[in-house]
Design an enzyme around this catalytic site. Structure first.
Site, PDB file in Angstrom:
ATOM      1  N   LYS A  34       0.848  -1.193   0.000  1.00 42.41           N
ATOM      2  CA  LYS A  34       0.000   0.000   0.000  1.00 42.41           C
ATOM      3  C   LYS A  34       0.884   1.242   0.000  1.00 42.41           C
ATOM      4  CE  LYS A  34      -2.417   1.522   3.788  1.00 42.41           C
ATOM      5  NZ  LYS A  34      -2.246   2.976   3.950  1.00 42.41           N
ATOM      6  N   ASP A  62      -3.513   4.301  -1.734  1.00 40.54           N
ATOM      7  CA  ASP A  62      -4.450   4.750  -0.694  1.00 40.54           C
ATOM      8  C   ASP A  62      -4.605   6.274  -0.813  1.00 40.54           C
ATOM      9  OD1 ASP A  62      -6.025   4.800   1.569  1.00 40.54           O
ATOM     10  OD2 ASP A  62      -4.395   4.390   2.977  1.00 40.54           O
ATOM     11  N   LYS A  64      -7.526   8.026  -1.248  1.00 39.57           N
ATOM     12  CA  LYS A  64      -8.740   8.524  -0.570  1.00 39.57           C
ATOM     13  C   LYS A  64      -9.322   9.774  -1.258  1.00 39.57           C
ATOM     14  CE  LYS A  64      -7.754   6.788   4.107  1.00 39.57           C
ATOM     15  NZ  LYS A  64      -6.311   6.521   4.181  1.00 39.57           N
ATOM     16  N   ASP A  67     -14.101  14.565  -3.616  1.00 44.58           N
ATOM     17  CA  ASP A  67     -14.294  15.880  -4.238  1.00 44.58           C
ATOM     18  C   ASP A  67     -15.596  15.815  -5.036  1.00 44.58           C
ATOM     19  OD1 ASP A  67     -13.797  18.472  -5.417  1.00 44.58           O
ATOM     20  OD2 ASP A  67     -11.647  18.113  -5.142  1.00 44.58           O
ATOM     21  N   PRO A  69     -18.033  15.106  -8.204  1.00 46.18           N
ATOM     22  CA  PRO A  69     -17.940  13.960  -9.121  1.00 46.18           C
ATOM     23  C   PRO A  69     -17.020  14.201 -10.315  1.00 46.18           C
ATOM     24  CG  PRO A  69     -20.206  14.216  -8.393  1.00 46.18           C
ATOM     25  CD  PRO A  69     -19.447  15.393  -7.842  1.00 46.18           C
ATOM     26  N   THR A 134     -11.108   5.209  11.271  1.00 42.73           N
ATOM     27  CA  THR A 134     -11.178   4.671  12.637  1.00 42.73           C
ATOM     28  C   THR A 134     -10.651   5.667  13.664  1.00 42.73           C
ATOM     29  OG1 THR A 134      -9.138   3.535  12.094  1.00 42.73           O
ATOM     30  CG2 THR A 134     -11.141   2.215  12.086  1.00 42.73           C
ATOM     31  N   ARG A 226       3.459  -2.090  10.898  1.00 41.45           N
ATOM     32  CA  ARG A 226       4.630  -2.134  11.775  1.00 41.45           C
ATOM     33  C   ARG A 226       5.002  -3.511  12.318  1.00 41.45           C
ATOM     34  NH1 ARG A 226       2.442   3.111  14.692  1.00 41.45           N
ATOM     35  NH2 ARG A 226       0.561   2.143  13.807  1.00 41.45           N
TER      36      ARG A 226
END
Ligand code: C5P
Length: 250
Positions: A34, A62, A64, A67, A69, A134, A226
């Site tokens: 990733k 990643d 994300k 905005d 469309p 999260t 990690r």
């Protein structure tokens, strides 16, 4: 799917050389890598070719996107031409934004599950919807975002909306997997971070789940950083995690 293929290792490092070293150490031991905003902003978009040259066949960007469309469609079209395996948008951008991203990438000709496991990297990247970060808790959801359902309901509703409008799957916390499966069925791909083997430290993750439990709950892919990347022998740590998943599956 082979257990090791479920593991996605985030390359959360500030230099391309470190990322390439991780790829060289882990290729063949994990399913994908990733790339997040830190590495892309340090190394530039050429990072994807550099990682491929180091042996990263499958890369999850990643990014994300979130905005209007039209803007997301333009970015998704460009990303779809970069030979990536998977990228994501924030589901909170709404159904029209997700549908625009889907149209820009192109319709997947076969069902998305054929893009899992050991199949060759599909021509089109998989599109995932990020549900709720999260890092946001129930209090922030209620007080700041004025959402009047709890995080678990909110995540399941967002996931259903995202897959209905064109996402191949979603990113959610391990503790929300069962709610997402209950609402969306077995078809959508679920990618989950916040995973820790019992022998690793939790670092700054607060609500963690073991790899075997996350797969048991219905996750397809586990983002595990990690415990692998900071291990003395990252490949051995990845192998140990894959063994645990395999043994739990019995
Ligand atoms: O090292 P660790 O396993 O905690 O890394 C988890 C990875 O998953 C990081 O790249 C982190 O940004 C990402 N992530 C997360 N929690 C989320 C979303 C993404 O830990 N809710």
């Amino acid at each position: 799917m082979e257990a090791s293929e479920r593991i996605i290792v985030p390359l959360d490092v500030p230099a391309i050389s470190e990322a390439q070293n991780l790829v060289r150490a882990l290729r063949g031991h994990v399913g994908a890598f990733k790339v997040g905003l830190e590495l892309v902003h340090v190394a530039g978009l050429g990072v994807f070719d550099q990682l491929r040259a180091a042996g990263a066949d499958r890369v999850f960007y990643d990014c994300k996107l979130h905005d209007i469309p039209n803007t997301v469609a333009g970015a998704a079209r460009a990303i779809a031409g970069m030979g990536l395996w998977m990228f994501n948008v924030h589901a909170a951008g709404g159904s029209r934004m997700i549908a625009a991203a889907r149209r820009a990438i192109g319709e997947r000709p076969v069902d998305q599950r054929s893009a899992l496991g050991s199949q060759p990297t599909p021509r089109l990247p998989l599109l995932l919807g990020v549900t709720l970060l999260t890092s946001l808790g129930a209090e922030e959801l209620a007080a700041e975002m004025r959402v009047d359902v709890g995080p678990r309901d909110y995540v399941a509703v967002l996931a259903e909306m995202a897959v209905t409008h064109g996402c191949d799957g979603v990113v959610c916390s391990p503790h929300e997997i069962q709610d997402v499966r209950a609402r969306c069925g077995s078809e959508p791909i679920i990618v989950t971070p916040g995973v820790r083997p019992s022998w690793a430290t939790t670092d700054d993750q607060r609500r963690v789940m073991t790899p075997a439990d996350a797969v048991g709950a219905g996750a397809d892919y586990l983002v595990i950083g990690r415990p692998i990347t900071r291990a003395t022998d990252p490949a051995a740590a990845a192998d140990r995690i894959a063994d645990e998943i395999r043994n739990a599956a019995g």
